[in-house]
Design a protein around this motif. Sequence first.
Motif, short mmCIF file in Angstrom:
data_model
loop_
_atom_site.label_atom_id
_atom_site.label_comp_id
_atom_site.label_asym_id
_atom_site.label_seq_id
_atom_site.Cartn_x
_atom_site.Cartn_y
_atom_site.Cartn_z
N UNK A 58 0.85 -1.19 0.00
CA UNK A 58 0.00 0.00 0.00
C UNK A 58 0.89 1.24 0.00
N UNK A 59 0.50 2.26 -0.75
CA UNK A 59 1.25 3.51 -0.80
C UNK A 59 0.27 4.68 -0.67
N UNK B 78 4.96 4.15 2.51
CA UNK B 78 5.02 2.89 1.79
C UNK B 78 4.85 1.78 2.82
N UNK B 79 3.82 0.95 2.67
CA UNK B 79 3.53 -0.09 3.64
C UNK B 79 3.58 -1.45 2.96
N UNK B 80 4.24 -2.40 3.61
CA UNK B 80 4.38 -3.75 3.06
C UNK B 80 4.07 -4.77 4.16
N UNK B 81 3.22 -5.73 3.82
CA UNK B 81 2.80 -6.77 4.76
C UNK B 81 3.01 -8.14 4.12
N UNK B 82 3.48 -9.09 4.93
CA UNK B 82 3.72 -10.43 4.42
C UNK B 82 3.37 -11.47 5.48
N UNK B 83 2.60 -12.48 5.08
CA UNK B 83 2.31 -13.59 5.97
C UNK B 83 3.55 -14.44 6.16
N UNK B 84 3.83 -14.80 7.42
CA UNK B 84 4.95 -15.67 7.75
C UNK B 84 4.39 -16.93 8.40
N UNK B 85 4.39 -18.02 7.65
CA UNK B 85 3.80 -19.25 8.17
C UNK B 85 2.31 -19.09 8.38
#
Length: 418
Positions: free
Chosen positions: A251-252, A276-283
């Motif tokens: 997202x920006x 600047x937003x970045x999200x990532x699933x971990x497991x």
Amino acid sequence: MKSTLTFIILFVTSIAVAQENIITNIVIQGNKKTKTAALTKLINIEKGSVLDSLKIEKDINRLKRLPSIAHAYYQVHEKEEGYELVYGVEENFTLIPSANVYTTNDDEFAFRLGLYEFNLLGRNITLGAIYQNDIYSSYMANIRAPFLFGKRLGLALNYSNITTEEPVFLENGTADYKYNNTSYEMLGLYQFNLQNRIELGINYFNEDYEYKEGVTDPEVPQDFDVNKLLYKFIYEYNNLDYDYQYVSGFRSILNTQYVISTEDVLPDFFIWWNDFLYYKRIGKKGNWASRLRLGLASNDESPFAPFAVDNNLNIRGVGNIIDRGTGVIVLNTEYRHTLYEKNWFVLQSNVFVDGGSWRNPGGDFGDFGNSQNFRLYPGVGLRFMHKKIFNAIFRIDYGYGVTQDATNGFVFGIGQYF
């Protein structure tokens, strides 16, 4: 002749297949408070169109981003005349109190309380008000109707009367001012598609500075009152995907403002910043989240620079407006892990690092590398969540500074920090 006959057969067959995949009925189910017409207006699939899983998934993502919807799904049922498409939703409870509290090791204490309805009249209209106590009392109210004039065009109105004690950083020391800002804002909202939207509007506000204590400077007035006009433009790109407490994607948000002053005491200036937003699933239970903020303003050598170093804005544990600048670089990164989840309740841990640097008023880009302007605060926190109440996340974070003249302290709030 043979090739022509083959083409006609293939064409007729494709028409027959397309007819078999035609949507003849669309059903919305699971909504109780949210108006069916309000949801139907936002989906792109229509009766008579061909089944398209990609378009349906976009509709599902749009519904899941609404404050009124906790989760959304779809089903397809074959009928004699075609297919029935069913959109199912799980609604959020949307009358939500808000709270933010923060402390530092200097015994500083401030809080903000509010009440918001995020689904007024069942049409995803937000209406709310906030009371803030930060030495002085402040009040804010706003209404936001993003789909007031259809699926793309909306309107937002904001009012605020904010009074705080503001540190003003002079060459020979620091002065404390009682600062009041009373503003009236109107914004037009337009959404091009699921990922892209803009806001464009105007804000008329009054700033009143009253000297309280500290050092003085003959070139800096001790009391002044000034009216200003602010033009605002916001552009957002949003490609986030939500699965209850988990978020993934990018997202920006670009925010630009031009401020015109009626007095020479404070000059006109231009300011912009981009998150600047970045999200990532971990497991299965982890979520990595990061926010990078870059911003610049007109580089006037003024003690009232627009970018602040503050607990609730950028660095958890740093305190209330400990410095100001005309440029900012801040990175917040954290790992969220679900410790416990049962039915509606989620307990999530949080390990974070907040770091940033500022450009001094009238300075240059080398200020970003100056150790006196750099702040680094690692910390830990907890999140207590209700999965069926919009933004019902109570957070508590403890930030511990490791750079020069650092503080430490707790930051409490409703909702994720970013």
